[in-house]
Design an enzyme around this catalytic site. Structure first.
Site, PDB file in Angstrom:
ATOM      1  NE  ARG A  21     -29.450 -34.713  63.094  1.00 34.58           N
ATOM      2  CZ  ARG A  21     -29.851 -34.687  61.829  1.00 34.58           C
ATOM      3  NH1 ARG A  21     -31.030 -35.176  61.488  1.00 34.58           N
ATOM      4  NH2 ARG A  21     -29.070 -34.198  60.896  1.00 34.58           N
TER       5      ARG A  21
ATOM      6  CG  HIS B  72     -27.165 -29.371  59.940  1.00 33.57           C
ATOM      7  ND1 HIS B  72     -26.346 -30.345  60.464  1.00 33.57           N
ATOM      8  CD2 HIS B  72     -27.959 -30.000  59.037  1.00 33.57           C
ATOM      9  CE1 HIS B  72     -26.634 -31.503  59.911  1.00 33.57           C
ATOM     10  NE2 HIS B  72     -27.601 -31.327  59.038  1.00 33.57           N
TER      11      HIS B  72
ATOM     12  CD  GLN C 131     -26.451 -30.593  54.782  1.00 34.84           C
ATOM     13  OE1 GLN C 131     -26.899 -31.567  55.359  1.00 34.84           O
ATOM     14  NE2 GLN C 131     -26.173 -30.597  53.489  1.00 34.84           N
TER      15      GLN C 131
ATOM     16  CG  ASP D 160     -33.740 -27.172  55.364  1.00 27.74           C
ATOM     17  OD1 ASP D 160     -34.122 -28.345  55.135  1.00 27.74           O
ATOM     18  OD2 ASP D 160     -33.376 -26.789  56.498  1.00 27.74           O
TER      19      ASP D 160
ATOM     20  CB  CYS E  95     -29.549 -29.910  53.837  1.00 27.46           C
ATOM     21  SG  CYS E  95     -31.163 -29.427  54.478  1.00 27.46           S
TER      22      CYS E  95
ATOM     23  NE  ARG F  87     -23.885 -33.671  56.063  1.00 33.26           N
ATOM     24  CZ  ARG F  87     -24.835 -33.915  56.991  1.00 33.26           C
ATOM     25  NH1 ARG F  87     -26.065 -34.145  56.623  1.00 33.26           N
ATOM     26  NH2 ARG F  87     -24.537 -33.885  58.283  1.00 33.26           N
TER      27      ARG F  87
END
Ligand code: CP
Ligand code: NVA
Length: 313
Positions: A108, A135, A138, A231, A272, A300
């Site tokens: 990440r 991402h 996700q 988001d 998310c 997730r």
């Protein structure tokens, strides 16, 4: 479930086919169904996972770490203040060393080029746990959550509202197109997704029969939506743009009025997480009956476990 995913990385959803995503979702549903706690599997016994973090994380870190550890594997958390990554040692050299010691690497951080280089030089599967650009893990959880709540993916009307060019929006566009979901990105012009990516996604959508709209007007975008997704308005690393974003994005907040504008009582709200309640979504919507954000967060773990089972076993 015919796809063979063994040995593969996930750097962006653009690397996957529709059949690959279908396979990973099928494995995710199976793994979720078996999570009774009565059965202890040791699928990753004797295996190691390097977890490299340049940015903070709750869900992604915990999903990778618990999914791998519960199955007998040994995950090693390495923040950029712990290792030499890019500071005293190049990404390429770090990748080659990690590849000699670990069975897989998750990353990440900021640059997509970093996760690409880890893949190129390590020789082991590499998973993108978020970059400035994408991402992908996700979106596997998001697609799983849509399937659970709405029964199917193909033909759904999906709307992302907010910062339309961020990592989550970019990956959602790709994932939706790949799975036949009609996607609308609703954002002010300044925050529309990048043209080249839009063209690529349109190519995928043409193949699956999905549509992709990039709009600025909520009254055009929202009616008929099955999913409203948002988001944060300010992603990690963009903190200096906060004031401008908050001004620009006011009309794009998810409110009860926006949820009603869909004309459908069964529309779900997704995020998310983490959320800035009162900015991109009101407290009433995220805490309300249409919100599926906690299922989404849980998924997730199931989807990340599925990705590792598929690529490592
Ligand atoms: N959704 C998500 O990636 O959450 P974290 O930043 O907590 O990992
Ligand atoms: N767009 C957000 C997603 C966090 C999971 C960020 O990059 O900060």
């Amino acid at each position: 479930m015919a796809t063979n995913f063994r040995g593969r990385s996930l750097l962006t959803l653009l690397d996957l086919s529709t059949a690959d995503v279908r396979y990973l979702l099928d494995v995710s549903h199976l793994l979720k169904a078996e999570r009774t706690g009565f059965q202890v599997d040791q699928r990753f016994r004797g295996k190691t996972l390097a977890m490299l973090f340049e940015k903070r994380s709750t869900r992604t870190r915990c999903a990778f770490e618990t999914a791998f550890g519960e199955e007998g594997g040994h995950p090693v958390f390495l923040s950029s203040s712990d290792i030499q990554l890019g500071a005293k040692e190049s990404i390429e050299d770090t990748a080659r060393v990690l590849g000699r010691m670990f069975d897989a690497i998750m990353f990440r951080g900021f640059k997509q080029e970093t996760v690409d280089a880890l893949h190129e030089y390590s020789g082991v599967p590499v998973y993108n746990g978020l970059t400035d650009m994408f991402h992908p893990t996700q979106i596997l959880a998001d697609l799983m959550t849509m399937e659970e709540n709405l029964g199917q993916l193909s033909g759904l009307e999906f709307v992302f509202t907010g910062d339309g060019g961020n990592n989550v929006a970019n990956s959602l566009m790709i994932g939706c197109a790949m799975m036949g979901v009609n996607c609308t990105i609703l954002a002010p012009e300044e925050l529309h997704p990048e043209g080249e990516l839009v063209d690529t996604v349109r190519g995928i959508a043409d193949r699956t029969g999905a549509s992709l709209r990039i709009l600025t007007d909520p009254s055009e975008a929202i009616p008929g939506a099955d999913v409203i997704y948002t988001d944060v308005w300010v992603s990690m690393g963009e903190e200096d743009q906060a004031a401008e974003r908050i001004k620009l994005l006011q009309p794009y907040r998810v409110t009860e009025e926006m949820m009603e504008m869909t004309g459908k009582a069964e529309t779900i709200f997704m995020h998310c997480l983490p959320a800035v309640k009162g900015n991109e979504v009101t407290m009433e919507v995220i805490e309300g009956p249409q919100s599926v954000v906690w299922d989404e967060a849980e998924n997730r773990k199931h989807t990340i476990k599925a990705l590792m089972v598929a690529s490592l076993l």
